[in-house]
Design a protein around this motif. Structure first.
Motif, short mmCIF file in Angstrom:
data_model
loop_
_atom_site.label_atom_id
_atom_site.label_comp_id
_atom_site.label_asym_id
_atom_site.label_seq_id
_atom_site.Cartn_x
_atom_site.Cartn_y
_atom_site.Cartn_z
N UNK A 1 -2.18 13.47 -14.15
CA UNK A 1 -0.99 13.91 -13.39
C UNK A 1 -0.83 13.02 -12.16
N UNK A 2 0.41 12.88 -11.69
CA UNK A 2 0.62 12.10 -10.45
C UNK A 2 -0.12 12.74 -9.29
N UNK A 3 -0.66 11.92 -8.38
CA UNK A 3 -1.33 12.47 -7.20
C UNK A 3 -0.30 12.62 -6.08
N UNK A 4 -0.30 13.76 -5.37
CA UNK A 4 0.69 13.92 -4.30
C UNK A 4 0.47 12.89 -3.18
N UNK A 5 1.55 12.54 -2.51
CA UNK A 5 1.48 11.57 -1.42
C UNK A 5 0.62 12.11 -0.28
N UNK A 6 -0.27 11.25 0.26
CA UNK A 6 -1.00 11.63 1.47
C UNK A 6 -0.15 11.18 2.65
N UNK B 1 2.34 6.30 -7.12
CA UNK B 1 1.33 7.17 -7.74
C UNK B 1 1.72 8.64 -7.65
N UNK B 2 2.61 8.98 -6.72
CA UNK B 2 3.03 10.38 -6.60
C UNK B 2 4.13 10.71 -7.61
N UNK B 3 4.71 9.66 -8.20
CA UNK B 3 5.79 9.89 -9.18
C UNK B 3 5.25 9.68 -10.60
N UNK B 4 4.51 8.59 -10.79
CA UNK B 4 3.93 8.29 -12.10
C UNK B 4 2.41 8.37 -11.95
N UNK B 5 1.75 9.00 -12.92
CA UNK B 5 0.29 9.12 -12.84
C UNK B 5 -0.35 7.73 -12.86
N UNK C 1 0.84 -1.20 0.00
CA UNK C 1 0.00 0.00 0.00
C UNK C 1 0.88 1.26 0.00
N UNK C 2 1.93 1.23 0.82
CA UNK C 2 2.83 2.38 0.93
C UNK C 2 3.56 2.59 -0.40
N UNK C 3 4.00 1.47 -0.96
CA UNK C 3 4.73 1.53 -2.24
C UNK C 3 3.84 2.12 -3.33
#
Ligand SMILES: [Zn+2]
Length: 225
Positions: free
Chosen positions: A30-35, A20-24, A13-15
């Protein structure tokens, strides 16, 4: 095993969150920022589920090293059986068993846990906890090469003091614990008779035939300091 799978799931899940924050992600342009809170929670859960197997793994590693020392450097490998292992074990009725050929020591449920709790508070050890220490020393003596149960047990009695110290118990407490086992549980074996009698000998006493005269023997007065 289930704990490890759960831990791996949360790591995944963390990975996925970081990826997803690096590759869309599919369907996103666009990539989603890390929560950060989400990442913190899944990483904490991964660590939490990794703790019990990690702790057992560490304990087995520690016991293996110390059993090897007790066995005069005959390589010992200690495995703490889970409930499932115990059910499949051909020697499930024995608290522990060892194979002198391979150095493998199996300790049944719940004795590894009992030994862990002994090491948490050796100054107020119960007889059961002292028995768990003796099981560990006894199986180490089998790896050292002794097969006769009475001789194995007597070698363990004389080394329980050394074993407790190797596992980190303070000198004076280790001495007292080892002497308590000899005075109470060991003597009971002789009185109970039957199966237990095979583990007992009247010659297992200071100055008698089974005394190995170890410099750090449980019953030698000179090492009481
Ligand atoms: Zn044995």
């Amino acid at each position: 095993m289930l704990w490890i799978l759960a831990s791996l799931f949360f790591l995944w899940c963390a990975f996925r969150e970081i990826r997803n924050s690096i590759i869309a992600a599919p369907g996103f342009s666009v990539p989603t920022p890390v929560s950060k809170p989400y990442l913190a929670v899944v990483l904490a859960l991964a660590a939490l589920f990794a703790w019990p197997p990690g702790h057992t793994f560490y304990f087995e590693w520690l016991l293996s090293n110390k059993a090897t020392e007790l066995a005069d450097n005959h390589r010992a490998r200690v495995h703490c059986n889970t409930m499932f292992d115990t059910m499949l074990d051909t020697e499930m009725l024995a608290a522990g068993h060892a194979d002198p050929q391979t150095g493998k020591i199996g300790i049944q449920q719940p004795w590894c846990g009992t030994l862990m709790s002994y090491l948490r508070h050796p100054n107020r050890a119960s007889q059961d906890e002292l028995v768990s220490l003796d099981i560990f020393t006894h199986e180490s003596m089998h790896v050292r090469g002794e097969l006769n149960e009475a001789r194995t047990e007597c070698q363990a009695v004389q080394r329980n003091y050394r074993a407790a110290k190797l596992l980190g118990v303070a000198d004076e407490i280790a001495k007292k614990n080892a002497l308590d086992y000899y005075a109470i549980s060991y003597q009971q074996r002789g009185k109970i008779g039957g199966m237990q009698a095979a583990y007992y000998s009247e010659e297992c006493a200071p100055g008698k035939a089974m005394d190995e005269h170890l410099s750090d023997s449980t019953w030698s007065a000179s090492s009481a300091r």
